[in-house]
Design a protein around this motif. Structure first.
Motif, PDB file in Angstrom:
ATOM      1  N   TRP A   1       0.894  -1.465  -0.256  1.00 19.81           N
ATOM      2  CA  TRP A   1      -0.211   0.012  -0.153  1.00 19.81           C
ATOM      3  C   TRP A   1       1.089   0.972   0.110  1.00 19.81           C
ATOM      4  CZ3 TRP A   1      -0.211   3.918   3.618  1.00 19.81           C
ATOM      5  CH2 TRP A   1       0.558   3.157   5.029  1.00 19.81           C
ATOM      6  N   PRO A   2       2.068   1.359   1.078  1.00 20.93           N
ATOM      7  CA  PRO A   2       2.795   2.847   0.561  1.00 20.93           C
ATOM      8  C   PRO A   2       2.868   3.025  -0.706  1.00 20.93           C
ATOM      9  CG  PRO A   2       3.207   1.388   2.333  1.00 20.93           C
ATOM     10  CD  PRO A   2       2.774   0.517   1.643  1.00 20.93           C
ATOM     11  N   ALA A   3       3.860   1.733  -1.556  1.00 21.51           N
ATOM     12  CA  ALA A   3       4.764   1.814  -3.557  1.00 21.51           C
ATOM     13  C   ALA A   3       2.764   2.502  -3.858  1.00 21.51           C
ATOM     14  CB  ALA A   3       4.855   0.641  -3.477  1.00 21.51           C
ATOM     15  N   ARG A   4       1.673   1.698  -3.575  1.00 16.75           N
ATOM     16  CA  ARG A   4       0.302   1.841  -4.351  1.00 16.75           C
ATOM     17  C   ARG A   4      -0.050   3.566  -4.223  1.00 16.75           C
ATOM     18  NH1 ARG A   4      -4.127  -2.060  -4.287  1.00 16.75           N
ATOM     19  NH2 ARG A   4      -2.583  -3.782  -4.192  1.00 16.75           N
ATOM     20  N   LEU A   5       0.628   3.787  -2.802  1.00 15.98           N
ATOM     21  CA  LEU A   5      -0.593   5.740  -2.596  1.00 15.98           C
ATOM     22  C   LEU A   5       1.032   6.301  -3.451  1.00 15.98           C
ATOM     23  CD1 LEU A   5      -1.791   7.030  -1.091  1.00 15.98           C
ATOM     24  CD2 LEU A   5      -0.224   6.950   0.869  1.00 15.98           C
ATOM     25  N   LEU A   6       2.182   5.964  -2.979  1.00 16.49           N
ATOM     26  CA  LEU A   6       3.402   6.776  -3.674  1.00 16.49           C
ATOM     27  C   LEU A   6       2.656   7.075  -5.905  1.00 16.49           C
ATOM     28  CD1 LEU A   6       5.652   8.995  -3.681  1.00 16.49           C
ATOM     29  CD2 LEU A   6       7.083   6.723  -4.055  1.00 16.49           C
ATOM     30  N   ALA A   7       2.485   6.126  -6.098  1.00 20.27           N
ATOM     31  CA  ALA A   7       2.112   5.840  -7.215  1.00 20.27           C
ATOM     32  C   ALA A   7       1.120   5.845  -7.709  1.00 20.27           C
ATOM     33  CB  ALA A   7       1.996   3.758  -7.917  1.00 20.27           C
ATOM     34  N   LEU A   8       0.045   6.624  -7.262  1.00 21.04           N
ATOM     35  CA  LEU A   8      -1.386   6.863  -7.534  1.00 21.04           C
ATOM     36  C   LEU A   8      -0.927   8.929  -7.284  1.00 21.04           C
ATOM     37  CD1 LEU A   8      -3.820   5.190  -5.351  1.00 21.04           C
ATOM     38  CD2 LEU A   8      -3.210   5.399  -8.438  1.00 21.04           C
ATOM     39  N   LEU A   9      -0.445   8.754  -6.058  1.00 24.52           N
ATOM     40  CA  LEU A   9       0.769  10.773  -6.590  1.00 24.52           C
ATOM     41  C   LEU A   9       1.005  10.938  -7.706  1.00 24.52           C
ATOM     42  CD1 LEU A   9       1.644  10.805  -2.735  1.00 24.52           C
ATOM     43  CD2 LEU A   9      -1.012  12.100  -3.796  1.00 24.52           C
ATOM     44  N   VAL A  10       2.255   9.713  -7.519  1.00 19.89           N
ATOM     45  CA  VAL A  10       2.707  10.211  -9.102  1.00 19.89           C
ATOM     46  C   VAL A  10       1.787  10.200 -10.269  1.00 19.89           C
ATOM     47  CG1 VAL A  10       4.634   9.031 -10.759  1.00 19.89           C
ATOM     48  CG2 VAL A  10       5.358   9.277  -7.754  1.00 19.89           C
ATOM     49  N   LEU A  11       0.862   9.018 -10.507  1.00 19.50           N
ATOM     50  CA  LEU A  11       0.352   9.642 -11.401  1.00 19.50           C
ATOM     51  C   LEU A  11      -0.916  10.859 -11.449  1.00 19.50           C
ATOM     52  CD1 LEU A  11      -0.305   5.635 -12.114  1.00 19.50           C
ATOM     53  CD2 LEU A  11       0.675   7.011 -13.655  1.00 19.50           C
ATOM     54  N   ALA A  12      -1.507  10.638 -10.479  1.00 17.53           N
ATOM     55  CA  ALA A  12      -2.077  12.039 -10.130  1.00 17.53           C
ATOM     56  C   ALA A  12      -1.524  13.475 -10.844  1.00 17.53           C
ATOM     57  CB  ALA A  12      -2.336  12.371  -8.785  1.00 17.53           C
ATOM     58  N   TYR A  13       0.124  13.733 -10.123  1.00 13.78           N
ATOM     59  CA  TYR A  13       0.315  14.891 -10.471  1.00 13.78           C
ATOM     60  C   TYR A  13       1.021  14.271 -11.775  1.00 13.78           C
ATOM     61  CZ  TYR A  13       4.208  18.674 -10.429  1.00 13.78           C
ATOM     62  OH  TYR A  13       4.704  19.771 -10.734  1.00 13.78           O
ATOM     63  N   ALA A  14       1.443  13.350 -12.648  1.00 17.87           N
ATOM     64  CA  ALA A  14       1.470  13.971 -14.230  1.00 17.87           C
ATOM     65  C   ALA A  14       0.545  13.632 -15.262  1.00 17.87           C
ATOM     66  CB  ALA A  14       2.797  12.591 -14.448  1.00 17.87           C
ATOM     67  N   LEU A  15      -0.035  13.723 -14.217  1.00 23.56           N
ATOM     68  CA  LEU A  15      -1.749  13.133 -15.356  1.00 23.56           C
ATOM     69  C   LEU A  15      -2.118  14.518 -15.125  1.00 23.56           C
ATOM     70  CD1 LEU A  15      -2.226   9.366 -15.736  1.00 23.56           C
ATOM     71  CD2 LEU A  15      -1.027  11.188 -17.660  1.00 23.56           C
ATOM     72  N   SER A  16      -2.622  15.239 -13.852  1.00 25.04           N
ATOM     73  CA  SER A  16      -3.250  16.670 -13.408  1.00 25.04           C
ATOM     74  C   SER A  16      -2.874  17.577 -15.122  1.00 25.04           C
ATOM     75  CB  SER A  16      -2.900  17.297 -12.238  1.00 25.04           C
ATOM     76  OG  SER A  16      -3.230  18.215 -11.849  1.00 25.04           O
ATOM     77  N   PRO A  17      -3.612  18.495 -14.734  1.00 23.17           N
ATOM     78  CA  PRO A  17      -3.901  19.258 -16.027  1.00 23.17           C
ATOM     79  C   PRO A  17      -2.818  20.526 -15.315  1.00 23.17           C
ATOM     80  CG  PRO A  17      -5.830  19.568 -15.174  1.00 23.17           C
ATOM     81  CD  PRO A  17      -4.944  18.185 -15.208  1.00 23.17           C
ATOM     82  N   ILE A  18      -3.021  21.051 -14.264  1.00 21.21           N
ATOM     83  CA  ILE A  18      -2.609  21.476 -13.128  1.00 21.21           C
ATOM     84  C   ILE A  18      -1.248  20.905 -12.763  1.00 21.21           C
ATOM     85  CG2 ILE A  18      -4.590  22.831 -12.470  1.00 21.21           C
ATOM     86  CD1 ILE A  18      -4.172  21.462 -10.115  1.00 21.21           C
TER      87      ILE A  18
END
Length: 124
Positions: free
Chosen positions: A30-47
């Motif tokens: 779960w820590p890796a999953r949480l970090l992965a989701l944060l990285v993906l959210a930042y990379a794919l976020s339009p801001i």
């Protein structure tokens, strides 16, 4: 040099796609999953953390934060999971689209940061 940068960008996109597959895998801690989701959210976020219209710094955050977060997330995920995720990404090369959930997550994080800064400043 331009060709090398294109190849690097293509590799980075492939790794982000593999990271999205690995984040959905139940074998991922779960820590890796949480970090992965944060990285993906930042990379794919339009801001972005620093808007792109600010010269140099606007692009620098994308050039540093996304690869660093990707590197760390990939190090936290077990090698067999990453190997399977890379195989899935290679078999189904899909384009990662902008994410509404990523936008909402980033807006929420920015609101939390502003709230914490405001609280700290008001208490002084």
């Amino acid at each position: 040099m331009l060709r090398r940068l294109r190849d690097l960008a293509r590799h980075l996109k492939g790794e982000l796609l593999a990271l999205s597959h690995a984040a959905r895998d139940s074998r991922t801690p779960w820590p890796a999953r949480l970090l992965a989701l944060l990285v993906l959210a930042y990379a794919l976020s339009p801001i972005d953390l620093i808007p792109d219209f600010i010269p140099v710094l606007g692009q620098l955050d994308d050039l540093l934060l996304v690869p660093a977060g990707l590197w760390l997330a990939l190090r936290l995920i077990p090698p067999p999971v990453i190997a399977d995720a890379r195989a899935q990404a290679a078999a189904q090369p899909a384009r990662l689209a902008r994410s509404l959930w990523g936008l909402l997550l980033m807006l929420g994080l920015y609101a939390l940061a502003v709230g914490l800064l405001w609280r700290w400043w008001a208490s002084r």
